[in-house]
Design a protein around this motif. Structure first.
Motif, PDB file in Angstrom:
ATOM      1  N   ALA A 132     -24.849  41.759  29.266  1.00 35.89           N
ATOM      2  CA  ALA A 132     -24.339  40.995  29.230  1.00 35.89           C
ATOM      3  C   ALA A 132     -24.725  39.509  28.675  1.00 35.89           C
ATOM      4  O   ALA A 132     -24.016  38.951  28.109  1.00 35.89           O
ATOM      5  CB  ALA A 132     -23.145  41.016  30.020  1.00 35.89           C
ATOM      6  N   THR A 133     -26.050  39.030  29.680  1.00 34.33           N
ATOM      7  CA  THR A 133     -25.770  37.692  29.763  1.00 34.33           C
ATOM      8  C   THR A 133     -27.231  37.850  28.919  1.00 34.33           C
ATOM      9  O   THR A 133     -26.864  36.722  27.594  1.00 34.33           O
ATOM     10  CB  THR A 133     -26.918  37.713  31.006  1.00 34.33           C
ATOM     11  OG1 THR A 133     -26.759  37.733  32.412  1.00 34.33           O
ATOM     12  CG2 THR A 133     -28.145  36.318  31.221  1.00 34.33           C
ATOM     13  N   VAL A 134     -27.831  38.516  27.549  1.00 28.27           N
ATOM     14  CA  VAL A 134     -28.436  38.138  26.721  1.00 28.27           C
ATOM     15  C   VAL A 134     -27.722  38.604  26.048  1.00 28.27           C
ATOM     16  O   VAL A 134     -28.036  37.623  24.641  1.00 28.27           O
ATOM     17  CB  VAL A 134     -29.244  40.138  27.440  1.00 28.27           C
ATOM     18  CG1 VAL A 134     -30.306  40.112  25.190  1.00 28.27           C
ATOM     19  CG2 VAL A 134     -30.862  40.318  28.084  1.00 28.27           C
ATOM     20  N   MET A 166     -23.978  30.996  33.831  1.00 30.66           N
ATOM     21  CA  MET A 166     -23.833  30.044  35.785  1.00 30.66           C
ATOM     22  C   MET A 166     -24.423  31.404  36.481  1.00 30.66           C
ATOM     23  O   MET A 166     -24.669  31.356  37.652  1.00 30.66           O
ATOM     24  CB  MET A 166     -22.794  29.459  35.317  1.00 30.66           C
ATOM     25  CG  MET A 166     -22.584  28.349  35.143  1.00 30.66           C
ATOM     26  SD  MET A 166     -21.504  27.227  35.193  1.00 30.66           S
ATOM     27  CE  MET A 166     -22.492  25.796  34.090  1.00 30.66           C
ATOM     28  N   LEU A 167     -23.211  31.764  36.397  1.00 32.40           N
ATOM     29  CA  LEU A 167     -23.159  33.744  37.671  1.00 32.40           C
ATOM     30  C   LEU A 167     -24.548  34.000  37.427  1.00 32.40           C
ATOM     31  O   LEU A 167     -25.633  34.664  38.312  1.00 32.40           O
ATOM     32  CB  LEU A 167     -22.570  34.433  37.056  1.00 32.40           C
ATOM     33  CG  LEU A 167     -21.456  35.370  38.215  1.00 32.40           C
ATOM     34  CD1 LEU A 167     -21.483  33.978  39.356  1.00 32.40           C
ATOM     35  CD2 LEU A 167     -20.544  35.828  37.988  1.00 32.40           C
ATOM     36  N   GLN A 168     -25.034  34.661  36.338  1.00 34.88           N
ATOM     37  CA  GLN A 168     -26.713  35.030  36.748  1.00 34.88           C
ATOM     38  C   GLN A 168     -27.371  34.000  37.069  1.00 34.88           C
ATOM     39  O   GLN A 168     -28.468  34.569  37.827  1.00 34.88           O
ATOM     40  CB  GLN A 168     -27.143  35.455  34.750  1.00 34.88           C
ATOM     41  CG  GLN A 168     -27.973  36.475  34.577  1.00 34.88           C
ATOM     42  CD  GLN A 168     -28.428  37.588  35.281  1.00 34.88           C
ATOM     43  OE1 GLN A 168     -27.109  38.517  35.115  1.00 34.88           O
ATOM     44  NE2 GLN A 168     -28.851  38.206  36.664  1.00 34.88           N
ATOM     45  N   ALA A 169     -27.689  32.718  37.073  1.00 34.56           N
ATOM     46  CA  ALA A 169     -28.448  32.247  37.216  1.00 34.56           C
ATOM     47  C   ALA A 169     -28.264  31.872  38.749  1.00 34.56           C
ATOM     48  O   ALA A 169     -29.690  31.794  39.108  1.00 34.56           O
ATOM     49  CB  ALA A 169     -28.166  30.831  36.267  1.00 34.56           C
ATOM     50  N   TRP A 170     -27.164  31.255  38.881  1.00 38.57           N
ATOM     51  CA  TRP A 170     -26.989  31.418  41.055  1.00 38.57           C
ATOM     52  C   TRP A 170     -26.663  32.587  41.723  1.00 38.57           C
ATOM     53  O   TRP A 170     -26.797  32.079  42.354  1.00 38.57           O
ATOM     54  CB  TRP A 170     -25.682  30.155  40.706  1.00 38.57           C
ATOM     55  CG  TRP A 170     -25.878  28.522  39.723  1.00 38.57           C
ATOM     56  CD1 TRP A 170     -27.634  28.021  40.283  1.00 38.57           C
ATOM     57  CD2 TRP A 170     -24.985  27.697  39.757  1.00 38.57           C
ATOM     58  NE1 TRP A 170     -27.107  27.177  39.361  1.00 38.57           N
ATOM     59  CE2 TRP A 170     -25.991  26.493  38.768  1.00 38.57           C
ATOM     60  CE3 TRP A 170     -23.907  27.710  39.342  1.00 38.57           C
ATOM     61  CZ2 TRP A 170     -25.913  25.578  38.871  1.00 38.57           C
ATOM     62  CZ3 TRP A 170     -23.507  26.727  39.054  1.00 38.57           C
ATOM     63  CH2 TRP A 170     -23.770  25.430  38.446  1.00 38.57           C
ATOM     64  N   VAL A 171     -26.155  33.231  41.366  1.00 37.68           N
ATOM     65  CA  VAL A 171     -26.142  34.601  41.647  1.00 37.68           C
ATOM     66  C   VAL A 171     -27.021  35.922  41.705  1.00 37.68           C
ATOM     67  O   VAL A 171     -27.375  35.747  42.488  1.00 37.68           O
ATOM     68  CB  VAL A 171     -24.455  35.045  42.088  1.00 37.68           C
ATOM     69  CG1 VAL A 171     -24.173  36.218  43.191  1.00 37.68           C
ATOM     70  CG2 VAL A 171     -23.979  33.895  42.519  1.00 37.68           C
ATOM     71  N   GLY A 219     -14.402  31.925  41.872  1.00 42.42           N
ATOM     72  CA  GLY A 219     -14.711  31.283  42.069  1.00 42.42           C
ATOM     73  C   GLY A 219     -15.025  30.654  39.920  1.00 42.42           C
ATOM     74  O   GLY A 219     -14.320  30.102  39.516  1.00 42.42           O
ATOM     75  N   ALA A 220     -16.163  31.244  39.350  1.00 43.34           N
ATOM     76  CA  ALA A 220     -15.547  32.314  38.048  1.00 43.34           C
ATOM     77  C   ALA A 220     -14.559  32.096  37.121  1.00 43.34           C
ATOM     78  O   ALA A 220     -14.383  31.548  36.350  1.00 43.34           O
ATOM     79  CB  ALA A 220     -16.670  33.083  38.047  1.00 43.34           C
ATOM     80  N   ALA A 221     -13.946  33.167  37.685  1.00 36.71           N
ATOM     81  CA  ALA A 221     -12.992  33.389  37.630  1.00 36.71           C
ATOM     82  C   ALA A 221     -11.561  32.374  36.963  1.00 36.71           C
ATOM     83  O   ALA A 221     -10.589  32.097  36.531  1.00 36.71           O
ATOM     84  CB  ALA A 221     -11.994  35.676  38.208  1.00 36.71           C
TER      85      ALA A 221
END
Length: 525
Positions: free
Chosen positions: A43-45, A243-248, A392-394
């Protein structure tokens, strides 16, 4: 609604429906084969690829649709537009592959995410070329009003991807196998689209200079503004994932992506409207038919609200039963999904409004509206993700999505049309609240499951609640005059037979009954 627009909507709806069914069948298999962590990486890619392609496409898809739909100097104008945009698409695709290769070679993605991402992006380079020509071919055909050709190509893409990707993933290629599936699917669709386009309108114009007075500057300005608009839109779609991939990182990104996939079911109908309206309303704007545009916008907003409201109620009522059975990830995605639904409903309403604004060509107000929503979304994600993770993202994304409808209603009024003129927001809200009670009651009461070969156990409620819920909602909506029974049938008359023929017969009987009995409220549009 204009018949040519409605035929385009039906053509796009058919391909979207097939893509939806294929996705419903293939995505859970894809997610299970990859596992939550690799599903999140994939999903990130794809989120990075979508944002990168904004600059590679440079507004080509919107530009070619808009300008092909305009009536300027007949076939010579259309041939020049095709040649101009094909040359531009080719140059930008070559530049894009060089930029992506350099970024990957410099370990940019490995630094931002992890070392595994470098090999993903090396493979992704090929997707820049195939996706560019696929998008150009499909949107060019739509600009000519040839949705009957462009949409089967969408089906080809939708079917080809899982047929290629799933065996590769099962063979151990993981995320790279999924990316190769995208490359093959877009490549096949691009070849098919360019072949159809060449047969209908020769692509030899790519080698010819456009005539004197060809509005390159106007088109490049529109493209530049489209880049800004699309970038802001894509940030709304993808900044939460990145952001979720980078931080979590880890499984949480996969769980969140699973929630997003369900929330985005609400966009099925609005995306169809958005796809058709850019080029269809461009023709109306160019002919000065502002009254027809206002009527179209008002009806579309009401229909979108009706459909997405009942869909959001259905998804919310079934979430705790369906998501664990569908994704096999347990209950983790349920919480984010429920938080995302209100925002997804708001974004659904904004989509057709934005498309009609784009058809006008005046992009300052849509860019300003989308920009404010994007900033709100970005800031809230920055604040909430480090503290609350995917929840939080949601919340951040849902608020950002909701702001879109408010801001784009303001934008539309600035441009010169009012999408809320016949929205009947109060009546639809009332119908939704009334209908929510029996829908949630049905979902809670039906607890049995069925076993489906190769799939596993599924709750019976997924088969019972949607059709019964829709029927209840339509009866309530008609009763509170959110929509008329005759109005529904008039829409169905444009469907292929036997639906169209049956609806036409019923329409005639209802009109006669209305005249003979004087009963009007039930049939009132």
């Amino acid at each position: 609604m204009d018949r040519s627009i409605l035929s385009g909507i039906l053509s796009v709806s058919a391909s979207k429906f097939v893509a939806l069914i294929v996705g419903l069948l293939s995505k859970p298999v894809l997610a299970r084969l990859l596992g939550p962590e690799q599903f999140g990486e994939y999903a990130t890619v794809m989120a990075v690829q979508a944002i990168f392609m904004i600059f590679v496409s440079a507004g080509i898809s919107d530009g070619v649709r808009k300008y092909l739909a305009e009536d300027r100097d007949g076939d010579r104008w259309k041939a020049s537009v095709i040649g101009f945009y094909l040359r531009t698409a080719t140059g930008l695709a070559i530049g894009g592959t060089i930029v992506l290769a350099c970024a990957t070679y410099s370990d940019f993605f490995a630094t931002v995410f992890s070392s595994r991402f470098s090999r993903y992006f090396y493979v992704l380079i090929a997707l820049v070329i195939t996706a560019q020509y696929w998008e150009f071919a499909r949107k060019s055909l739509m600009g000519f009003g040839l949705e009957r050709y462009s949409e089967p190509l969408k089906i080809l893409y939708s079917v080809s991807f899982p047929l290629v990707a799933l065996p590769l993933i099962a063979a151990g290629y993981g995320v790279i196998g999924a990316i190769i599936g995208q490359i093959v699917a877009t490549g096949l669709a691009a070849i098919g689209g360019l072949t159809v386009l060449h047969n209908r309108k020769s692509l030899k114009n790519v080698f010819r200079r456009p005539p004197e007075g060809f509005p390159r500057r106007e088109m490049l300005t529109f493209n530049s503004l489209s880049i800004a608009l699309i970038f802001l839109l894509m940030s709304l779609y993808h900044v939460d994932i990145l952001m979720l991939q980078a931080w979590v990182g880890g499984d949480e990104v996969g769980y969140y992506k699973a929630a997003l996939e369900f929330a985005e079911f609400l966009w099925f109908v609005p995306i169809v409207f958005q796809t058709v309206f850019v080029h269809s309303t461009a023709e109306l704007w160019s002919n000065g038919k502002t009254e027809q545009i206002s009527l179209l916008a008002a009806k579309t907003t009401r229909y979108t609200f009706l459909l997405t409201a009942v869909m959001s109620i259905g998804i919310a009522s079934l979430a705790s039963e369906v998501i664990p059975a569908y994704w096999r990830y347990g209950m983790e995605p349920v919480g984010p999904l429920l938080l995302l639904l209100p925002g997804s409903l708001g974004f659904a309403l904004a989509r057709p409004i934005l498309a009609i604004s784009q058809g006008n060509g005046e992009l300052r107000y849509p860019i300003a509206a989308t920009g404010v929503a994007a900033v709100v979304n970005l800031l809230l994600n920055l604040i909430l993700i480090p503290r609350y993770g995917m929840q939080g993202a949601a919340v951040a994304t849902s608020i950002g999505y909701t702001s879109m409808v408010v801001l784009h209603v303001w934008s539309a009024r600035k441009i010169g049309f009012d999408p809320l003129a016949d929205a009947r927001v109060g009546r639809i809200t009332l119908a939704s609240l009334i209908t929510a009670v029996p829908i949630f009651g049905l979902a809670s009461a039906i607890t049995s499951v069925i076993t489906v070969p190769y799939v596993g156990t599924l709750p019976v409620s997924i088969l019972v609640v949607p059709p019964l819920g829709l029927g209840i909602f339509l009866l309530v909506a008609i009763s509170v005059r959110a929509i008329g029974a005759l109005e529904i049938l008039e829409i169905l008359t444009e469907f292929p037979d036997p639906i169209g023929a049956l609806a036409n017969t019923l329409c005639k009987h209802l009109r006669r009954l209305k005249v003979e009995t004087g009963v009007g409220e039930f049939f009132r549009p």
